[in-house]
Design a protein around this motif. Sequence first.
Motif, short mmCIF file in Angstrom:
data_model
loop_
_atom_site.label_atom_id
_atom_site.label_comp_id
_atom_site.label_asym_id
_atom_site.label_seq_id
_atom_site.Cartn_x
_atom_site.Cartn_y
_atom_site.Cartn_z
N ALA A 1 1.21 -1.29 -0.14
CA ALA A 1 -0.28 0.01 0.02
C ALA A 1 1.00 1.34 -0.20
O ALA A 1 2.01 1.57 0.41
CB ALA A 1 -0.65 0.25 1.25
N HIS A 2 0.14 2.21 -0.74
CA HIS A 2 0.97 3.44 -0.18
C HIS A 2 0.57 4.73 0.01
O HIS A 2 1.55 5.86 0.67
CB HIS A 2 1.03 3.62 -2.77
CG HIS A 2 1.95 2.85 -2.90
ND1 HIS A 2 3.73 2.90 -3.22
CD2 HIS A 2 1.73 2.23 -4.25
CE1 HIS A 2 4.26 1.90 -3.39
NE2 HIS A 2 3.18 1.62 -4.70
N HIS A 3 -0.87 4.14 0.05
CA HIS A 3 -1.74 5.82 0.73
C HIS A 3 -1.91 5.51 1.90
O HIS A 3 -1.50 4.45 3.09
CB HIS A 3 -3.16 5.43 -0.07
CG HIS A 3 -3.61 6.08 -1.48
ND1 HIS A 3 -3.34 6.87 -1.29
CD2 HIS A 3 -3.22 5.52 -2.39
CE1 HIS A 3 -3.25 7.11 -3.01
NE2 HIS A 3 -3.12 6.09 -3.61
N LYS A 4 -2.24 6.61 2.63
CA LYS A 4 -2.27 6.34 4.48
C LYS A 4 -3.03 5.24 4.73
O LYS A 4 -2.77 4.77 5.85
CB LYS A 4 -1.68 7.52 4.95
CG LYS A 4 -1.76 8.04 6.61
CD LYS A 4 -1.53 9.28 7.00
CE LYS A 4 -1.57 9.25 8.38
NZ LYS A 4 -1.89 10.53 8.59
N LYS B 1 -2.50 1.72 4.92
CA LYS B 1 -1.73 1.75 5.52
C LYS B 1 -1.85 1.10 6.69
O LYS B 1 -2.56 0.35 7.50
CB LYS B 1 -0.60 2.31 5.66
CG LYS B 1 -0.07 2.26 4.15
CD LYS B 1 1.61 3.76 4.84
CE LYS B 1 2.39 3.05 3.32
NZ LYS B 1 3.67 3.87 3.87
#
Length: 86
Positions: free
Chosen positions: A2-5, A8
């Motif tokens: 995952a890249h988005h807060k 995550k």
Amino acid sequence: MAHHKSAKKRIRSSERKRLVNKMAESRIKTMYKKVLATDKKEEIEKLYKEAVALIDRNSVKGIIHKNNASRKKAALTRHFNKVLTS
């Protein structure tokens, strides 16, 4: 990965929920097996009540499906009645 807060955070919260659900399902299985293994009239009443209450609680929370809960309780009740009559 995952890249988005938010993604995550979702991974972390999903893992926590998975562990809680696994623990609850394990407790249900343990109580279920204890009741089915018991053939003593004195013990079975207490174990039966605990197991049914546990199954109901987890069914309401959505950890197990209501039909699964009903099937487990029916099997426990059949065993409970068989022990009491014998």
